[in-house]
Design a protein around this motif. Structure first.
Motif, PDB file in Angstrom:
ATOM      1  N   ALA A   1      14.698  -6.640  -5.522  1.00  0.00           N
ATOM      2  CA  ALA A   1      14.419  -5.276  -5.920  1.00  0.00           C
ATOM      3  C   ALA A   1      15.072  -4.328  -4.927  1.00  0.00           C
ATOM      4  CB  ALA A   1      12.931  -5.025  -5.982  1.00  0.00           C
ATOM      5  N   GLU A   2      15.522  -3.235  -5.431  1.00  0.00           N
ATOM      6  CA  GLU A   2      16.184  -2.236  -4.603  1.00  0.00           C
ATOM      7  C   GLU A   2      15.294  -1.015  -4.479  1.00  0.00           C
ATOM      8  OE1 GLU A   2      20.205   0.490  -4.755  1.00  0.00           O
ATOM      9  OE2 GLU A   2      20.109  -1.323  -5.953  1.00  0.00           O
ATOM     10  N   LEU A   3      15.202  -0.509  -3.263  1.00  0.00           N
ATOM     11  CA  LEU A   3      14.438   0.702  -3.012  1.00  0.00           C
ATOM     12  C   LEU A   3      15.372   1.887  -3.252  1.00  0.00           C
ATOM     13  CD1 LEU A   3      11.839   2.068  -1.968  1.00  0.00           C
ATOM     14  CD2 LEU A   3      12.786   1.858   0.332  1.00  0.00           C
ATOM     15  N   VAL A   4      15.052   2.686  -4.266  1.00  0.00           N
ATOM     16  CA  VAL A   4      15.894   3.820  -4.628  1.00  0.00           C
ATOM     17  C   VAL A   4      15.162   5.105  -4.277  1.00  0.00           C
ATOM     18  CG1 VAL A   4      17.065   4.992  -6.527  1.00  0.00           C
ATOM     19  CG2 VAL A   4      16.940   2.498  -6.494  1.00  0.00           C
ATOM     20  N   GLY A   5      15.865   6.002  -3.597  1.00  0.00           N
ATOM     21  CA  GLY A   5      15.285   7.300  -3.289  1.00  0.00           C
ATOM     22  C   GLY A   5      14.276   7.293  -2.165  1.00  0.00           C
ATOM     23  N   GLY A   6      14.177   6.200  -1.469  1.00  0.00           N
ATOM     24  CA  GLY A   6      13.218   6.122  -0.373  1.00  0.00           C
ATOM     25  C   GLY A   6      13.895   6.359   0.967  1.00  0.00           C
TER      26      GLY A   6
ATOM     27  N   VAL B   1      13.769   5.030   5.218  1.00  0.00           N
ATOM     28  CA  VAL B   1      13.323   4.004   6.150  1.00  0.00           C
ATOM     29  C   VAL B   1      13.175   4.654   7.519  1.00  0.00           C
ATOM     30  CG1 VAL B   1      13.884   1.821   7.267  1.00  0.00           C
ATOM     31  CG2 VAL B   1      14.464   2.164   4.860  1.00  0.00           C
ATOM     32  N   SER B   2      12.006   4.504   8.082  1.00  0.00           N
ATOM     33  CA  SER B   2      11.734   5.021   9.414  1.00  0.00           C
ATOM     34  C   SER B   2      11.595   3.854  10.371  1.00  0.00           C
ATOM     35  CB  SER B   2      10.432   5.822   9.432  1.00  0.00           C
ATOM     36  OG  SER B   2      10.503   6.891   8.536  1.00  0.00           O
ATOM     37  N   GLU B   3      12.080   4.046  11.572  1.00  0.00           N
ATOM     38  CA  GLU B   3      11.968   3.020  12.601  1.00  0.00           C
ATOM     39  C   GLU B   3      10.893   3.439  13.593  1.00  0.00           C
ATOM     40  OE1 GLU B   3      14.920   1.985  16.008  1.00  0.00           O
ATOM     41  OE2 GLU B   3      15.609   0.979  14.178  1.00  0.00           O
ATOM     42  N   LEU B   4       9.914   2.589  13.753  1.00  0.00           N
ATOM     43  CA  LEU B   4       8.820   2.841  14.696  1.00  0.00           C
ATOM     44  C   LEU B   4       8.955   1.859  15.854  1.00  0.00           C
ATOM     45  CD1 LEU B   4       5.933   3.023  12.086  1.00  0.00           C
ATOM     46  CD2 LEU B   4       7.201   4.932  13.047  1.00  0.00           C
ATOM     47  N   ARG B   5       8.838   2.353  17.055  1.00  0.00           N
ATOM     48  CA  ARG B   5       8.897   1.483  18.231  1.00  0.00           C
ATOM     49  C   ARG B   5       7.545   1.514  18.932  1.00  0.00           C
ATOM     50  NH1 ARG B   5      13.908  -0.367  19.418  1.00  0.00           N
ATOM     51  NH2 ARG B   5      15.619   0.663  18.336  1.00  0.00           N
ATOM     52  N   ALA B   6       7.136   0.351  19.382  1.00  0.00           N
ATOM     53  CA  ALA B   6       5.850   0.225  20.062  1.00  0.00           C
ATOM     54  C   ALA B   6       5.964  -0.895  21.096  1.00  0.00           C
ATOM     55  CB  ALA B   6       4.741  -0.074  19.062  1.00  0.00           C
TER      56      ALA B   6
ATOM     57  N   ILE C   1       9.348  -1.701  14.139  1.00  0.00           N
ATOM     58  CA  ILE C   1       8.794  -1.817  12.787  1.00  0.00           C
ATOM     59  C   ILE C   1       9.599  -0.916  11.884  1.00  0.00           C
ATOM     60  CG2 ILE C   1       6.742  -1.456  11.346  1.00  0.00           C
ATOM     61  CD1 ILE C   1       5.143  -1.713  14.073  1.00  0.00           C
ATOM     62  N   LEU C   2      10.075  -1.450  10.763  1.00  0.00           N
ATOM     63  CA  LEU C   2      10.766  -0.642   9.778  1.00  0.00           C
ATOM     64  C   LEU C   2       9.783  -0.303   8.666  1.00  0.00           C
ATOM     65  CD1 LEU C   2      14.169  -2.536   9.556  1.00  0.00           C
ATOM     66  CD2 LEU C   2      13.597  -0.512  10.916  1.00  0.00           C
ATOM     67  N   LEU C   3       9.613   0.983   8.416  1.00  0.00           N
ATOM     68  CA  LEU C   3       8.660   1.456   7.422  1.00  0.00           C
ATOM     69  C   LEU C   3       9.432   2.126   6.293  1.00  0.00           C
ATOM     70  CD1 LEU C   3       5.709   1.985   6.621  1.00  0.00           C
ATOM     71  CD2 LEU C   3       5.866   4.115   7.905  1.00  0.00           C
ATOM     72  N   ALA C   4       9.354   1.543   5.109  1.00  0.00           N
ATOM     73  CA  ALA C   4      10.042   2.098   3.943  1.00  0.00           C
ATOM     74  C   ALA C   4       9.033   2.892   3.114  1.00  0.00           C
ATOM     75  CB  ALA C   4      10.635   0.996   3.090  1.00  0.00           C
TER      76      ALA C   4
END
Length: 76
Positions: free
Chosen positions: A1-6, A8-13, A72-75
């Motif tokens: 499945a492809e995420l369209v129109g979203g 992606v944020s990168e979170l570092r911890a 962490i990659l958050l879509a």
């Protein structure tokens, strides 16, 4: 499945653990995919993986344990 129109944020911890045994126990039971792979692994492979932890974690050693970087990659 492809995420369209979203996006992606990168979170570092930082994951703080007191001991490598705590890390190993967390990895073995903390995520579904990794826990399943480790449960299916041959005992010798598990022993080799566990034996690598000190070498891999050494750069992140602190006086009180280990501060391990996480990304962490958050879509959305």
């Amino acid at each position: 499945a492809e995420l369209v129109g979203g996006t992606v944020s990168e979170l570092r911890a930082t994951l703080q653990v007191d001991t490598l045994d705590e890390l190993w126990d967390g990895v073995r039971g903390g995520t579904v995919r990794i826990a399943a792979r480790l449960a299916a692994a041959h005992p010798a492979a598990l022993a080799r993986a566990r034996a690598e932890l000190p070498r891999l974690a050494e750069p992140y050693r602190t006086p009180t344990g280990y501060d391990l970087p996480l990304t962490i990659l958050l879509a959305t």
